[in-house]
Design a protein around this motif. Structure first.
Motif, mmCIF file in Angstrom:
data_model
loop_
_atom_site.group_PDB
_atom_site.id
_atom_site.type_symbol
_atom_site.label_atom_id
_atom_site.label_comp_id
_atom_site.label_asym_id
_atom_site.label_seq_id
_atom_site.Cartn_x
_atom_site.Cartn_y
_atom_site.Cartn_z
ATOM 1 N N GLU A 65 0.816 -1.213 0.000
ATOM 2 C CA GLU A 65 0.000 0.000 0.000
ATOM 3 C C GLU A 65 0.850 1.263 0.000
ATOM 4 N N GLU A 66 1.990 1.214 0.653
ATOM 5 C CA GLU A 66 2.867 2.386 0.684
ATOM 6 C C GLU A 66 3.391 2.715 -0.715
ATOM 7 N N GLU A 67 3.654 1.671 -1.500
ATOM 8 C CA GLU A 67 4.213 1.868 -2.840
ATOM 9 C C GLU A 67 3.123 2.008 -3.903
ATOM 10 N N PHE A 68 2.098 1.154 -3.810
ATOM 11 C CA PHE A 68 1.040 1.125 -4.817
ATOM 12 C C PHE A 68 -0.326 1.085 -4.130
ATOM 13 N N PRO A 69 -0.791 2.212 -3.595
ATOM 14 C CA PRO A 69 -2.066 2.219 -2.873
ATOM 15 C C PRO A 69 -3.238 1.871 -3.780
ATOM 16 N N LEU A 70 -4.122 1.015 -3.288
ATOM 17 C CA LEU A 70 -5.232 0.558 -4.108
ATOM 18 C C LEU A 70 -6.281 1.640 -4.340
ATOM 19 N N ASP A 71 -6.279 2.669 -3.497
ATOM 20 C CA ASP A 71 -7.229 3.765 -3.754
ATOM 21 C C ASP A 71 -6.624 4.835 -4.660
ATOM 22 N N GLY A 72 -5.336 4.688 -4.990
ATOM 23 C CA GLY A 72 -4.679 5.642 -5.878
ATOM 24 C C GLY A 72 -4.691 7.063 -5.359
ATOM 25 N N GLY A 73 -4.941 7.246 -4.066
ATOM 26 C CA GLY A 73 -5.020 8.589 -3.512
ATOM 27 C C GLY A 73 -6.349 9.277 -3.776
ATOM 28 N N LEU A 74 -7.309 8.538 -4.345
ATOM 29 C CA LEU A 74 -8.620 9.110 -4.656
ATOM 30 C C LEU A 74 -9.542 9.007 -3.447
ATOM 31 N N SER A 75 -10.469 9.925 -3.344
ATOM 32 C CA SER A 75 -11.456 9.862 -2.270
ATOM 33 C C SER A 75 -12.543 8.857 -2.646
ATOM 34 N N GLY A 80 -16.514 6.067 -9.999
ATOM 35 C CA GLY A 80 -16.219 4.655 -9.848
ATOM 36 C C GLY A 80 -15.237 4.129 -10.876
ATOM 37 N N GLU A 81 -15.330 4.630 -12.108
ATOM 38 C CA GLU A 81 -14.413 4.169 -13.157
ATOM 39 C C GLU A 81 -12.968 4.520 -12.816
ATOM 40 N N ARG A 82 -12.760 5.709 -12.271
ATOM 41 C CA ARG A 82 -11.405 6.114 -11.887
ATOM 42 C C ARG A 82 -10.912 5.310 -10.691
ATOM 43 N N ARG A 83 -11.799 5.071 -9.740
ATOM 44 C CA ARG A 83 -11.409 4.279 -8.569
ATOM 45 C C ARG A 83 -11.049 2.854 -8.974
ATOM 46 N N LEU A 84 -11.799 2.285 -9.920
ATOM 47 C CA LEU A 84 -11.493 0.937 -10.385
ATOM 48 C C LEU A 84 -10.137 0.906 -11.091
ATOM 49 N N HIS A 85 -9.859 1.918 -11.904
ATOM 50 C CA HIS A 85 -8.566 1.983 -12.588
ATOM 51 C C HIS A 85 -7.435 2.059 -11.566
ATOM 52 N N ALA A 86 -7.608 2.860 -10.530
ATOM 53 C CA ALA A 86 -6.581 2.984 -9.500
ATOM 54 C C ALA A 86 -6.369 1.649 -8.787
ATOM 55 N N PHE A 87 -7.469 0.973 -8.471
ATOM 56 C CA PHE A 87 -7.379 -0.329 -7.792
ATOM 57 C C PHE A 87 -6.624 -1.337 -8.656
ATOM 58 N N MET A 88 -7.013 -1.440 -9.915
ATOM 59 C CA MET A 88 -6.388 -2.415 -10.807
ATOM 60 C C MET A 88 -4.935 -2.049 -11.090
ATOM 61 N N SER A 89 -4.653 -0.775 -11.187
ATOM 62 C CA SER A 89 -3.274 -0.331 -11.402
ATOM 63 C C SER A 89 -2.399 -0.758 -10.241
ATOM 64 N N GLY A 90 -2.880 -0.536 -9.020
ATOM 65 C CA GLY A 90 -2.110 -0.935 -7.848
ATOM 66 C C GLY A 90 -1.877 -2.432 -7.806
ATOM 67 N N MET A 91 -2.925 -3.207 -8.064
ATOM 68 C CA MET A 91 -2.802 -4.667 -8.042
ATOM 69 C C MET A 91 -1.819 -5.159 -9.095
ATOM 70 N N ASN A 156 -13.633 -11.847 -10.759
ATOM 71 C CA ASN A 156 -13.264 -11.581 -12.149
ATOM 72 C C ASN A 156 -12.251 -10.448 -12.260
ATOM 73 N N ILE A 157 -12.444 -9.409 -11.475
ATOM 74 C CA ILE A 157 -11.531 -8.266 -11.537
ATOM 75 C C ILE A 157 -10.161 -8.637 -10.991
ATOM 76 N N VAL A 158 -10.143 -9.331 -9.862
ATOM 77 C CA VAL A 158 -8.860 -9.758 -9.294
ATOM 78 C C VAL A 158 -8.136 -10.679 -10.270
ATOM 79 N N ASP A 189 -4.478 -0.203 -18.754
ATOM 80 C CA ASP A 189 -5.627 0.440 -19.405
ATOM 81 C C ASP A 189 -6.508 -0.586 -20.118
ATOM 82 N N ARG A 190 -5.892 -1.563 -20.775
ATOM 83 C CA ARG A 190 -6.673 -2.581 -21.495
ATOM 84 C C ARG A 190 -7.427 -3.483 -20.512
ATOM 85 N N GLN A 191 -6.765 -3.864 -19.420
ATOM 86 C CA GLN A 191 -7.448 -4.694 -18.429
ATOM 87 C C GLN A 191 -8.600 -3.940 -17.784
ATOM 88 N N HIS A 192 -8.402 -2.660 -17.557
ATOM 89 C CA HIS A 192 -9.453 -1.822 -16.981
ATOM 90 C C HIS A 192 -10.636 -1.724 -17.931
#
Length: 207
Positions: A65-75, A80-91, A156-158, A189-192
């Motif tokens: 989480e310190e390196e790749f936070p799953l919330d991407g720093g978003l509130s 939701g689309e941006r939050r999902l992108h941040a989550f998948m990017s971190g994972m 499916n997302i994981v 981006d493609r996975q998202h």
């Protein structure tokens, strides 16, 4: 600075060993040897190998989480689309990180491919550590849906995020060259986009 405590040394050593070998094949003896501690110290500080593993999951996840936070720093009220992108990017970025930030995902890969692991512990811990945020994102995108559908959507997302780590032998065919930052971003981006298409299908099936 003061020397790390025995408990701290045990935990640090255990993260690396569980990431390399998984719960089944890691032994308390080798954790103690790596930490420079006696064999009784695990029982004294953690009570059991299983409880040590619980603390390992939490420590490894915190590093990720310190390196790749799953919330991407978003509130939580960001789209939701941006939050999902941040989550998948971190994972996904954790999967490609060879250092401490990738330890949690490496541990989880072992858990998904080997028997004789504390599955109930893993499900409970992972559900708390990363399932809550993903559930929040999916509720934002899908509204109120049956629990079984939510669980399938999470899975499916994981799966889209962790497949490169699971399929080591296939990975070279998918990514024939070194994964540059640009190529990694394109892959995310493609996975998202694929995930959003799947979520749209869930939404249409559950009006």
């Amino acid at each position: 600075m003061p020397a790390p405590s025995t408990k701290s040394r045990l935990l640090t050593a255990a993260v690396g060993i569980f990431a390399e070998k998984g719960y089944r094949d890691a032994t308390v003896a080798e954790v103690c040897e790596a930490a420079g501690a006696n064999i009784a110290s695990v029982n004294y500080h953690f009570g059991s190998k299983e409880n040590l593993f619980r603390h390992v999951l939490r420590k490894a996840f915190k590093r990720s989480e310190e390196e790749f936070p799953l919330d991407g720093g978003l509130s939580s009220d960001a789209p939701g689309e941006r939050r999902l992108h941040a989550f998948m990017s971190g994972m996904i970025r954790r999967n490609f990180d060879p250092g401490p930030a990738g330890d949690f995902n490496r541990i989880m890969i072992h858990q998904g491919t080997r028997e004789f692991a504390p599955d109930e512990l893993v499900v409970a811990e992972v559900g708390e550590l990363q399932g809550v945020i993903l559930g929040s994102i999916l509720h934002q995108l899908l509204g109120k849906i049956p629990k079984a559908i939510l669980a399938q959507a999470k899975l499916n997302i994981v799966a889209l995020c962790v497949f490169p780590s699971l399929a080591h032998r296939v990975r070279a065919h998918i990514f024939p060259t070194e994964m540059s930052p640009e190529k990694l971003s394109e892959f995310i981006d493609r996975q998202h986009a694929f995930a959003l298409a799947g979520i749209a299908t869930f939404a249409s099936a559950n009006p």
